[in-house]
Design a protein around this motif. Structure first.
Motif, PDB file in Angstrom:
ATOM      1  N   ALA A  91       0.868  -1.160   0.031  1.00  0.00           N
ATOM      2  CA  ALA A  91      -0.042  -0.143  -0.088  1.00  0.00           C
ATOM      3  C   ALA A  91       0.755   1.171   0.075  1.00  0.00           C
ATOM      4  O   ALA A  91       0.477   2.286  -0.576  1.00  0.00           O
ATOM      5  CB  ALA A  91      -0.924  -0.193   1.253  1.00  0.00           C
ATOM      6  N   THR A  92       2.060   1.002   0.476  1.00  0.00           N
ATOM      7  CA  THR A  92       2.780   2.193   0.657  1.00  0.00           C
ATOM      8  C   THR A  92       4.297   1.908   0.255  1.00  0.00           C
ATOM      9  O   THR A  92       4.641   0.752   0.468  1.00  0.00           O
ATOM     10  CB  THR A  92       2.837   2.936   2.040  1.00  0.00           C
ATOM     11  OG1 THR A  92       3.455   1.913   2.970  1.00  0.00           O
ATOM     12  CG2 THR A  92       1.525   3.432   2.605  1.00  0.00           C
ATOM     13  N   PRO A  93       5.042   2.964   0.178  1.00  0.00           N
ATOM     14  CA  PRO A  93       6.693   2.723  -0.299  1.00  0.00           C
ATOM     15  C   PRO A  93       7.219   1.928   0.889  1.00  0.00           C
ATOM     16  O   PRO A  93       8.208   1.121   0.979  1.00  0.00           O
ATOM     17  CB  PRO A  93       7.114   4.050  -0.498  1.00  0.00           C
ATOM     18  CG  PRO A  93       6.120   4.767  -1.143  1.00  0.00           C
ATOM     19  CD  PRO A  93       4.804   4.422  -0.093  1.00  0.00           C
ATOM     20  N   SER A  94       6.922   2.426   2.151  1.00  0.00           N
ATOM     21  CA  SER A  94       7.182   1.746   3.482  1.00  0.00           C
ATOM     22  C   SER A  94       7.265   0.325   3.366  1.00  0.00           C
ATOM     23  O   SER A  94       8.049  -0.379   3.967  1.00  0.00           O
ATOM     24  CB  SER A  94       7.100   2.550   4.715  1.00  0.00           C
ATOM     25  OG  SER A  94       6.486   3.793   4.433  1.00  0.00           O
ATOM     26  N   GLU A  95       5.757  -0.111   3.107  1.00  0.00           N
ATOM     27  CA  GLU A  95       5.984  -1.401   3.363  1.00  0.00           C
ATOM     28  C   GLU A  95       6.649  -2.294   2.297  1.00  0.00           C
ATOM     29  O   GLU A  95       7.156  -3.379   2.633  1.00  0.00           O
ATOM     30  CB  GLU A  95       4.236  -2.029   2.776  1.00  0.00           C
ATOM     31  CG  GLU A  95       3.485  -1.557   3.791  1.00  0.00           C
ATOM     32  CD  GLU A  95       2.068  -1.795   3.323  1.00  0.00           C
ATOM     33  OE1 GLU A  95       1.829  -2.657   2.644  1.00  0.00           O
ATOM     34  OE2 GLU A  95       0.892  -1.356   3.990  1.00  0.00           O
ATOM     35  N   ALA A  96       6.968  -1.647   1.122  1.00  0.00           N
ATOM     36  CA  ALA A  96       7.823  -2.362   0.228  1.00  0.00           C
ATOM     37  C   ALA A  96       9.425  -2.381   0.714  1.00  0.00           C
ATOM     38  O   ALA A  96       9.962  -3.401   0.722  1.00  0.00           O
ATOM     39  CB  ALA A  96       7.825  -1.676  -1.011  1.00  0.00           C
ATOM     40  N   ARG A  97       9.865  -1.226   1.388  1.00  0.00           N
ATOM     41  CA  ARG A  97      11.029  -1.022   1.992  1.00  0.00           C
ATOM     42  C   ARG A  97      11.271  -2.318   2.968  1.00  0.00           C
ATOM     43  O   ARG A  97      12.288  -2.737   2.921  1.00  0.00           O
ATOM     44  CB  ARG A  97      11.069   0.428   2.561  1.00  0.00           C
ATOM     45  CG  ARG A  97      12.806   0.729   2.649  1.00  0.00           C
ATOM     46  CD  ARG A  97      12.920   2.122   3.088  1.00  0.00           C
ATOM     47  NE  ARG A  97      12.345   2.976   2.298  1.00  0.00           N
ATOM     48  CZ  ARG A  97      11.515   4.162   2.670  1.00  0.00           C
ATOM     49  NH1 ARG A  97      11.184   4.203   4.017  1.00  0.00           N
ATOM     50  NH2 ARG A  97      11.209   4.918   1.645  1.00  0.00           N
TER      51      ARG A  97
END
Lengths: 330, 343, 248
Positions: free
Chosen positions: C74-80
């Motif tokens: 949902a967000t770049p932080s989740e991907a990170r």
């Protein structure tokens, strides 16, 4: 204060609506005039007290009073307020102009619209009116304390409290304000003429910042250990100077004459912070300004200048009701 | 480029950066020398080896410095807080009322009433701080505009609460906080020193401080590093307001009266102190030591020129010149140090 | 290459913005220790694809698998958090802070001074910076200087260092060599090789065919939102890649 102003406006609005409904009979029986008071600024005890005096006169005479002004002493803020007041077509305007020159044209508009103009506290042009001399003599009267005289009174009182000798200086706001300039002028003239053993040092300007006024006292005292007194030409100059004296450990030794008298001076006189406080009579200015306007509107002539008095307050007389009533209060 | 040439260049840059870093202290030193020479030759007394003068300057600098401390954080974050002056005025009025009410209406002893006043002054400042923060963080109002709006609101509120008057406080303990001394050191100065140390710690040793620098340099960097920039922004403006609140509460003690216009003339001094101290209005740089030096520079100029009896209007000129020199130094170092991409 | 485990699979992914189809049925794989170059003209969908992988955009169709597991960030932080780091052209560095502070931005380590006062652990940050930059075979001396004083290549290294310090397995780089001079470009290319040797998967967008051929294991060419072709450098040449990019 703001709320009171709002209520006044509501009252004025209701009165206008009322006269609208009953125009002819009411006018025929007892014409009600609207007199507007435009102070130099609304957030100052001096003008709030003036408003109180004006209101008392308006109530006594059964007239409507409008009180509208800017929140600070500033030409560019006062002029729009004045224009809005003119647009409401009052019968007379009492105004404390924030500049001798820049308020001439805006007031001329009021005059041309048939509104009677009176100056209170400060003035336009040279403050001498109805001379037929020029553009700025159209106000009908100037109702104010004589600030030069006020400065002289402060000088006499301060001289007395320092034993008529020593070094003193004036703590002032900034140059160019007619009233505080005149106080300084009167102070210096009185010392020069009648108190030869007192030396007046260079004036210090503090921008109406008590913190700066205090530091200036310390600096002046630092190089002039025989400093004897200070004339604070307005409230913050005096309050700040008093604190500077205290910080320098000279409380009671360096005397302070304060100009203007909000309620806080009672305490300051009693604890020796101020030796003397010169109270103007702003309520008197408001009262007689309103009376003068009413007199003119009802067909009577008015003097072109009305001088109001001063009261010298000290810790010995401050509890006297005849002195105490000149404290500035809302 | 040879290794020695590189290191020589780095060294000269090191020296230059050090001068730039310490420029406010260098200004202060030059000023003190100037006044010292003048005072000795004109009045035969020392300017700086003079406890009286040091105390006077110290007291003079406290209020603009307190405002400047919070302002330092805000300016490092590439913001500005124009509302501090009237937040201070609001706090001064409220603390005066609160101290009076605590002793008069609630019947508390004067010491407790004084504490009540201080807490109320600082507490009321939370409101403008929080509103500023929310406007800027959540509604994305530019700091200049948001805090300018608050400048007006806080001012109106302060005047309303004061009724256009100053609010006298009659409380010996409160007056002691404002004017007393401990071992000869003014309490105002002691309080300010404590706040300086606290702010220095916050800015240089905590995540909050570190994130403030990062946010000021690059919002994108802060956001992509997972820093909660809204919460950071709100904290920054609350901190600034709390500093102003403290300054206001102390004002009421010192002058035995709260005044709505207490901080009005101090806004520009506080910003000037931060800028002279080395912060850039574009954000990302600045520190507490610099702001302390900046505030002392302003106080020393204004005090010193009165002390040596120079025409008062030179004060404005002198402060203005110092600000301009400070900004010029900052820009020249940017040109010299910022352009090194080819090493 | 085929023996290395597949880190990332993009299967038949579509994304549209209003009526515009930015991606139509695009698929690609990325294995550990592999470098995939994304090539394509402006508007071909390269940015949309990497944003879909890094959690900026959610896909409308198809799926993304990370080590065989379906993910939907949902967000770049989740991907990170799942090990996918994206390094944009602006690098998102705090220029006023040193290398260590940039690596640790948002996750600063602390220590107790005088046994009670929590303070930032600058030594730990500097040590980690030194170690990380050494892993990248990139030697910077001034660990206390702000990164604004660094060269473009060094700054790129700092941004990559920040990613690998936090154990990114997949690095997505948007035009990593675009703003650099030739010697700096070479450094970044060797940096990418270092990452590859350490078993990271790298996707990089580039316009520079020389860079692509120098370091990529595979080249995926996009045109108008669809995959126009996929080649290894050995089986193709610059002309063919350009033809695939522009069509015809």
């Amino acid at each position: 204060m703001e709320r009171r102003q709002f209520l006044t406006m509501l009252g004025a609005g209701a009165a206008v609506a009322g006269t609208g409904a009953l125009t002819l009979p009411a006018r025929a029986e007892n014409k009600k005039y609207t007199i507007a008071l435009v102070p130099g600024l609304t957030t100052d005890a001096f003008y709030i007290t003036m408003h109180r005096g004006a209101q008392a006169a308006a109530d006594a005479l059964g007239q409507d009073l409008l009180f509208q002004g800017a929140s600070e002493w500033n030409v560019t803020l006062q002029v729009p307020v004045l224009e809005a007041v003119i647009a409401r077509k009052p019968d007379a305007i009492l105004i404390a102009p924030t500049d001798k020159v820049q308020l001439v044209e805006p007031l001329k508009k009021a005059f041309d619209a048939g509104i009677a103009v009176f100056c209170v506290d400060t003035f336009i042009g040279n403050g001498v009116f109805q001379t037929g001399a020029g553009d700025a003599d159209f106000p009908l009267s100037y109702i104010a304390s004589d600030n030069i005289l006020g400065g002289r009174i402060a000088a006499r009182a301060l001289a007395k409290s320092i034993g008529d000798k020593g070094k003193v200086y004036v703590s002032n706001v900034k140059p160019g304000v007619s009233t505080t300039d005149q106080r300084e002028e009167g102070f210096k003239a009185e010392i020069k003429e009648n108190h030869p053993n007192i030396e007046v040092l260079e004036t210090q300007f503090n921008d109406d910042d008590a913190n700066k006024a205090a530091a200036q006292v310390q600096a002046v005292f630092g190089r002039t250990p025989d400093l004897a007194g200070i004339f604070g030409a307005n409230l913050f100059s005096a309050t700040g100077s008093a604190n500077g004296v205290k910080q320098a450990g000279q409380a009671g030794k360096i005397k302070i004459a304060a100009f203007d008298a909000p309620e806080s001076v009672v305490q300051e006189l009693k604890d020796g912070t101020f030796e003397i406080a010169i109270a103007q009579h702003p309520a008197e200015i408001g009262y007689f300004g309103t009376v003068a306007a009413f007199a003119h509107l009802t067909g009577n002539s008015v003097p072109t200048a009305i001088g109001t008095g001063f009261t010298v307050m000290t810790k010995d007389n401050i509890d006297d009701p005849n002195v105490k009533r000149f404290l500035y209060t809302g | 480029m040879t290794a020695t040439a590189t290191s020589a260049r780095q060294e000269s840059h090191g020296l230059l950066s050090m001068i730039v870093e310490l420029r406010a202290w260098i200004f202060l030193l030059l000023l003190v020398i100037f006044f010292e020479v003048w005072a000795r030759s004109a009045y035969g007394q020392s300017f700086v080896i003079n406890a009286y003068n040091l105390q006077a300057i110290g007291i003079f600098a406290t209020a603009p410095l307190l405002l400047g401390l919070g302002q330092t954080f805000v300016i490092i974050s590439a913001g500005i807080d124009l509302s501090v002056g009237f937040t201070m005025g609001l706090a001064a009025v409220v603390s005066a009322h609160a101290a009076n009410m605590a002793s008069g209406v609630l019947g508390l002893d004067l010491f407790t009433a004084m504490l009540f006043g201080l807490v109320a002054g600082i507490g009321v400042a939370l409101i403008p701080g929080l509103v500023n923060g929310l406007l800027i963080a959540k509604l994305r109002v530019p700091p200049f505009i948001g805090t300018l709006g608050m400048y007006g609101v806080a001012r109106g509120a302060a005047y309303l609460l004061a009724g256009g008057m100053t609010v006298p406080v009659s409380n010996a303990w409160y007056a002691w906080i404002g004017n007393g001394r401990v071992l000869g050191v003014p309490i105002l100065v002691i309080i300010t020193v404590i706040v300086v140390l606290l702010m220095h710690y916050l800015l240089s040793q905590t995540r909050f401080g570190q994130h403030t620098y990062a946010f000021g340099a690059s919002r994108a960097a802060a956001v992509r590093s997972g820093i909660n920039v809204s919460s950071l922004t709100i904290k920054l403006y609350v901190l600034s307001a709390v500093c102003a609140g403290l300054a206001g509460a102390l004002y009421s003690g010192r002058f035995a009266a709260g005044a709505a216009q207490a901080g009005e003339p101090l806004l520009l001094d506080s910003i000037a102190a931060v800028v002279i101290g080395g912060a850039s209005l574009f954000g990302g740089s600045g520190n507490i030591a610099g702001t302390v030096a900046g505030a002392l520079v302003i106080a020393t100029i204004q005090y010193g020129l009165v002390f040596i009896n120079v025409e008062p209007f030179w004060q404005f000129v002198a402060v203005g010149v110092v600000i301009i020199i400070s900004v010029l130094v900052d820009q020249s170092q940017r040109r010299l140090l910022g352009g090194r991409k080819d090493e | 290459m085929s023996s290395a485990p597949v880190l990332l699979s993009v299967n038949n992914v579509s994304k549209h913005f209003g009526g515009v189809e930015a991606l139509r049925g695009v698929s690609m794989d990325l294995a550990a220790g592999e470098v995939v170059a994304l090539a394509g003209d402006n508007g071909a969908g390269k940015s949309t694809l990497i944003k879909a992988i890094s959690g900026v955009h959610r896909v409308d169709g198809g799926e993304i698998l990370l080590s065989g597991r379906r993910v939907d960030f949902a967000t770049p932080s989740e991907a990170r958090a799942s090990g996918i780091e994206t390094i944009y052209q602006d690098l998102a560095l705090a220029d006023n802070l040193p290398v260590g502070a940039n690596i640790f931005l948002g996750r600063e380590p602390k220590r107790k001074a005088f046994g009670f006062l929590p303070v930032l652990d600058r030594k730990k940050m500097a040590d980690a910076a030194k170690e990380t930059m050494a892993r990248l075979d990139f030697h910077v001396e001034r660990f206390r200087a702000p990164v604004s004083t660094f060269s473009g290549g060094q700054r790129q290294a700092v941004a990559i260092g920040r990613a690998i310090y936090w154990n990114a397995q997949i690095l997505i780089m948007d035009e990593p060599t675009a703003a650099l001079g030739v010697p700096e470009q070479r450094k970044v290319v060797s940096l990418i090789k270092t990452l590859k040797d350490q078993g990271k998967g790298v996707i990089f967008i580039s316009h520079n065919l020389a860079d692509i051929f120098a370091v990529a294991d595979r080249i995926v060419v996009l045109r108008r939102g669809v995959k126009a072709g996929e080649r290894t450098p050995a089986e193709t040449n610059g002309d063919e890649i350009v033809r695939l990019m522009v069509g015809g």
